[in-house]
Design a protein around this motif. Sequence first.
Motif, PDB file in Angstrom:
ATOM      1  N   VAL A   1       0.855  -1.179   0.000  1.00  0.00           N
ATOM      2  CA  VAL A   1       0.000   0.000   0.000  1.00  0.00           C
ATOM      3  C   VAL A   1       0.896   1.235   0.000  1.00  0.00           C
ATOM      4  CG1 VAL A   1      -1.790   1.283   1.206  1.00  0.00           C
ATOM      5  CG2 VAL A   1      -1.823  -1.225   1.211  1.00  0.00           C
ATOM      6  N   GLU A   2       0.786   2.014  -1.066  1.00  0.00           N
ATOM      7  CA  GLU A   2       1.586   3.223  -1.209  1.00  0.00           C
ATOM      8  C   GLU A   2       0.800   4.435  -0.751  1.00  0.00           C
ATOM      9  OE1 GLU A   2       3.155   1.309  -5.355  1.00  0.00           O
ATOM     10  OE2 GLU A   2       1.136   1.895  -4.794  1.00  0.00           O
ATOM     11  N   SER A   3       1.504   5.414  -0.277  1.00  0.00           N
ATOM     12  CA  SER A   3       0.891   6.680   0.101  1.00  0.00           C
ATOM     13  C   SER A   3       1.935   7.789  -0.025  1.00  0.00           C
ATOM     14  CB  SER A   3       0.341   6.620   1.519  1.00  0.00           C
ATOM     15  OG  SER A   3       1.375   6.342   2.444  1.00  0.00           O
ATOM     16  N   GLY A   4       1.447   9.025  -0.023  1.00  0.00           N
ATOM     17  CA  GLY A   4       2.349  10.163  -0.019  1.00  0.00           C
ATOM     18  C   GLY A   4       2.462  10.891  -1.334  1.00  0.00           C
ATOM     19  N   GLY A   5       1.850  10.371  -2.385  1.00  0.00           N
ATOM     20  CA  GLY A   5       1.899  11.070  -3.657  1.00  0.00           C
ATOM     21  C   GLY A   5       1.034  12.314  -3.630  1.00  0.00           C
ATOM     22  N   GLY A   6       1.138  13.096  -4.676  1.00  0.00           N
ATOM     23  CA  GLY A   6       0.346  14.313  -4.766  1.00  0.00           C
ATOM     24  C   GLY A   6       0.987  15.309  -5.682  1.00  0.00           C
ATOM     25  N   SER A   7       0.583  16.555  -5.523  1.00  0.00           N
ATOM     26  CA  SER A   7       1.077  17.635  -6.369  1.00  0.00           C
ATOM     27  C   SER A   7       1.995  18.545  -5.571  1.00  0.00           C
ATOM     28  CB  SER A   7      -0.092  18.450  -6.929  1.00  0.00           C
ATOM     29  OG  SER A   7      -0.903  17.654  -7.762  1.00  0.00           O
ATOM     30  N   VAL A   8       3.042  18.999  -6.218  1.00  0.00           N
ATOM     31  CA  VAL A   8       4.003  19.880  -5.555  1.00  0.00           C
ATOM     32  C   VAL A   8       4.607  20.799  -6.603  1.00  0.00           C
ATOM     33  CG1 VAL A   8       5.916  18.253  -5.852  1.00  0.00           C
ATOM     34  CG2 VAL A   8       5.955  19.867  -3.940  1.00  0.00           C
ATOM     35  N   GLN A   9       5.060  21.945  -6.164  1.00  0.00           N
ATOM     36  CA  GLN A   9       5.705  22.881  -7.081  1.00  0.00           C
ATOM     37  C   GLN A   9       7.161  22.476  -7.316  1.00  0.00           C
ATOM     38  OE1 GLN A   9       5.176  26.820  -5.446  1.00  0.00           O
ATOM     39  NE2 GLN A   9       3.154  27.021  -6.387  1.00  0.00           N
ATOM     40  N   PRO A  10       7.726  22.909  -8.429  1.00  0.00           N
ATOM     41  CA  PRO A  10       9.148  22.618  -8.676  1.00  0.00           C
ATOM     42  C   PRO A  10      10.012  23.084  -7.514  1.00  0.00           C
ATOM     43  CG  PRO A  10       8.129  23.456 -10.659  1.00  0.00           C
ATOM     44  CD  PRO A  10       7.103  23.588  -9.575  1.00  0.00           C
TER      45      PRO A  10
ATOM     46  N   VAL B   1      17.136 -13.614  -4.133  1.00  0.00           N
ATOM     47  CA  VAL B   1      18.007 -14.793  -4.261  1.00  0.00           C
ATOM     48  C   VAL B   1      17.280 -15.931  -4.969  1.00  0.00           C
ATOM     49  CG1 VAL B   1      19.350 -16.512  -3.016  1.00  0.00           C
ATOM     50  CG2 VAL B   1      19.313 -14.141  -2.222  1.00  0.00           C
ATOM     51  N   LEU B   2      16.153 -16.351  -4.439  1.00  0.00           N
ATOM     52  CA  LEU B   2      15.432 -17.502  -4.990  1.00  0.00           C
ATOM     53  C   LEU B   2      14.263 -17.099  -5.874  1.00  0.00           C
ATOM     54  CD1 LEU B   2      15.440 -19.845  -1.863  1.00  0.00           C
ATOM     55  CD2 LEU B   2      17.028 -19.808  -3.805  1.00  0.00           C
ATOM     56  N   MET B   3      13.995 -15.799  -5.986  1.00  0.00           N
ATOM     57  CA  MET B   3      12.943 -15.287  -6.888  1.00  0.00           C
ATOM     58  C   MET B   3      11.589 -15.913  -6.579  1.00  0.00           C
ATOM     59  SD  MET B   3      15.034 -13.381  -8.345  1.00  0.00           S
ATOM     60  CE  MET B   3      16.755 -13.207  -8.819  1.00  0.00           C
ATOM     61  N   ARG B   4      11.285 -16.088  -5.297  1.00  0.00           N
ATOM     62  CA  ARG B   4      10.026 -16.733  -4.938  1.00  0.00           C
ATOM     63  C   ARG B   4       8.850 -15.784  -4.981  1.00  0.00           C
ATOM     64  NH1 ARG B   4      12.517 -19.030   0.527  1.00  0.00           N
ATOM     65  NH2 ARG B   4      13.495 -16.966   0.306  1.00  0.00           N
ATOM     66  N   TYR B   5       9.083 -14.507  -4.939  1.00  0.00           N
ATOM     67  CA  TYR B   5       7.978 -13.557  -5.001  1.00  0.00           C
ATOM     68  C   TYR B   5       8.446 -12.245  -5.607  1.00  0.00           C
ATOM     69  CZ  TYR B   5      10.183 -12.047  -0.620  1.00  0.00           C
ATOM     70  OH  TYR B   5      11.081 -11.638   0.336  1.00  0.00           O
ATOM     71  N   ASN B   6       7.467 -11.539  -6.148  1.00  0.00           N
ATOM     72  CA  ASN B   6       7.716 -10.240  -6.779  1.00  0.00           C
ATOM     73  C   ASN B   6       6.393  -9.494  -6.767  1.00  0.00           C
ATOM     74  OD1 ASN B   6       8.831  -8.110  -8.206  1.00  0.00           O
ATOM     75  ND2 ASN B   6       8.622  -9.101 -10.179  1.00  0.00           N
ATOM     76  N   TYR B   7       6.218  -8.613  -5.809  1.00  0.00           N
ATOM     77  CA  TYR B   7       4.936  -7.939  -5.613  1.00  0.00           C
ATOM     78  C   TYR B   7       5.018  -6.472  -6.007  1.00  0.00           C
ATOM     79  CZ  TYR B   7       3.944 -12.046  -2.710  1.00  0.00           C
ATOM     80  OH  TYR B   7       3.766 -13.319  -2.255  1.00  0.00           O
ATOM     81  N   TRP B   8       3.886  -5.945  -6.486  1.00  0.00           N
ATOM     82  CA  TRP B   8       3.782  -4.543  -6.880  1.00  0.00           C
ATOM     83  C   TRP B   8       2.624  -3.869  -6.159  1.00  0.00           C
ATOM     84  CZ3 TRP B   8       7.292  -2.119  -9.915  1.00  0.00           C
ATOM     85  CH2 TRP B   8       8.144  -2.915 -10.686  1.00  0.00           C
ATOM     86  N   GLY B   9       2.815  -2.605  -5.870  1.00  0.00           N
ATOM     87  CA  GLY B   9       1.737  -1.795  -5.356  1.00  0.00           C
ATOM     88  C   GLY B   9       0.877  -1.265  -6.490  1.00  0.00           C
ATOM     89  N   GLN B  10      -0.147  -0.525  -6.132  1.00  0.00           N
ATOM     90  CA  GLN B  10      -1.107  -0.035  -7.135  1.00  0.00           C
ATOM     91  C   GLN B  10      -0.640   1.254  -7.800  1.00  0.00           C
ATOM     92  OE1 GLN B  10      -1.374   0.459  -3.922  1.00  0.00           O
ATOM     93  NE2 GLN B  10      -1.977   2.594  -3.641  1.00  0.00           N
ATOM     94  N   GLY B  11       0.381   1.864  -7.249  1.00  0.00           N
ATOM     95  CA  GLY B  11       0.918   3.098  -7.828  1.00  0.00           C
ATOM     96  C   GLY B  11       0.350   4.331  -7.159  1.00  0.00           C
ATOM     97  N   THR B  12       1.182   5.342  -7.080  1.00  0.00           N
ATOM     98  CA  THR B  12       0.746   6.639  -6.557  1.00  0.00           C
ATOM     99  C   THR B  12       1.293   7.720  -7.483  1.00  0.00           C
ATOM    100  OG1 THR B  12       0.681   8.069  -4.588  1.00  0.00           O
ATOM    101  CG2 THR B  12       2.741   6.883  -4.992  1.00  0.00           C
ATOM    102  N   ARG B  13       0.454   8.675  -7.799  1.00  0.00           N
ATOM    103  CA  ARG B  13       0.838   9.690  -8.786  1.00  0.00           C
ATOM    104  C   ARG B  13       1.553  10.851  -8.116  1.00  0.00           C
ATOM    105  NH1 ARG B  13      -0.095  10.844 -13.833  1.00  0.00           N
ATOM    106  NH2 ARG B  13      -1.526   9.059 -14.039  1.00  0.00           N
ATOM    107  N   VAL B  14       2.640  11.273  -8.741  1.00  0.00           N
ATOM    108  CA  VAL B  14       3.377  12.463  -8.329  1.00  0.00           C
ATOM    109  C   VAL B  14       3.338  13.455  -9.477  1.00  0.00           C
ATOM    110  CG1 VAL B  14       5.661  13.375  -7.749  1.00  0.00           C
ATOM    111  CG2 VAL B  14       4.870  11.220  -6.733  1.00  0.00           C
ATOM    112  N   THR B  15       2.877  14.661  -9.179  1.00  0.00           N
ATOM    113  CA  THR B  15       2.804  15.718 -10.183  1.00  0.00           C
ATOM    114  C   THR B  15       3.610  16.915  -9.697  1.00  0.00           C
ATOM    115  OG1 THR B  15       0.597  15.011 -10.870  1.00  0.00           O
ATOM    116  CG2 THR B  15       1.285  17.227 -11.502  1.00  0.00           C
ATOM    117  N   VAL B  16       4.544  17.344 -10.521  1.00  0.00           N
ATOM    118  CA  VAL B  16       5.371  18.502 -10.191  1.00  0.00           C
ATOM    119  C   VAL B  16       5.082  19.576 -11.227  1.00  0.00           C
ATOM    120  CG1 VAL B  16       7.694  19.364  -9.718  1.00  0.00           C
ATOM    121  CG2 VAL B  16       7.134  16.944  -9.315  1.00  0.00           C
ATOM    122  N   ALA B  17       4.448  20.648 -10.784  1.00  0.00           N
ATOM    123  CA  ALA B  17       4.054  21.703 -11.702  1.00  0.00           C
ATOM    124  C   ALA B  17       3.892  23.011 -10.938  1.00  0.00           C
ATOM    125  CB  ALA B  17       2.759  21.339 -12.411  1.00  0.00           C
ATOM    126  N   SER B  18       4.066  24.103 -11.682  1.00  0.00           N
ATOM    127  CA  SER B  18       3.914  25.430 -11.064  1.00  0.00           C
ATOM    128  C   SER B  18       2.442  25.739 -10.844  1.00  0.00           C
ATOM    129  CB  SER B  18       4.528  26.498 -11.961  1.00  0.00           C
ATOM    130  OG  SER B  18       5.909  26.255 -12.139  1.00  0.00           O
TER     131      SER B  18
END
Length: 118
Positions: free
Chosen positions: A5-14, A101-118
């Motif tokens: 579970v990802e968190s912390g994304g959002g919009s921020v200025q340059p 090492v043994l490649m038994r698992y490889n999990y991904w989160g759902q993604g969180t968007r980061v936007t950097v704009a004025s």
Amino acid sequence: QVQLVESGGGSVQPGGSLRLSCAASGRIFGMNAMGWYRQFPGKQRELVAAITSSGTTNYADYVKGRFTISRDNGKNTAYLQMNSLNPEDTAVYYCNVRDTVLMRYNYWGQGTRVTVAS
């Protein structure tokens, strides 16, 4: 099965900062790495930063000196502190955890968007 579970994304200025968190539910066992990847529209996911269970870190060249990855093994959580953000950092950021090492698992989160704009 592990869920990320990802968190912390959002919009921020340059020039601004954001801190992403990735909390893993379930047991992560063995030698592993937690990492952050990002994806631009029409492109494959690319590594931003990763940290192994022993604390070794790896960064993409374009984030060195700006981003810092860390993890709390007791909480099964990884963090990505992103400073000096610029518009080129705008993307969806994905958390990943994998057995290195043994490649038994490889999990991904759902993604969180980061936007950097004025």
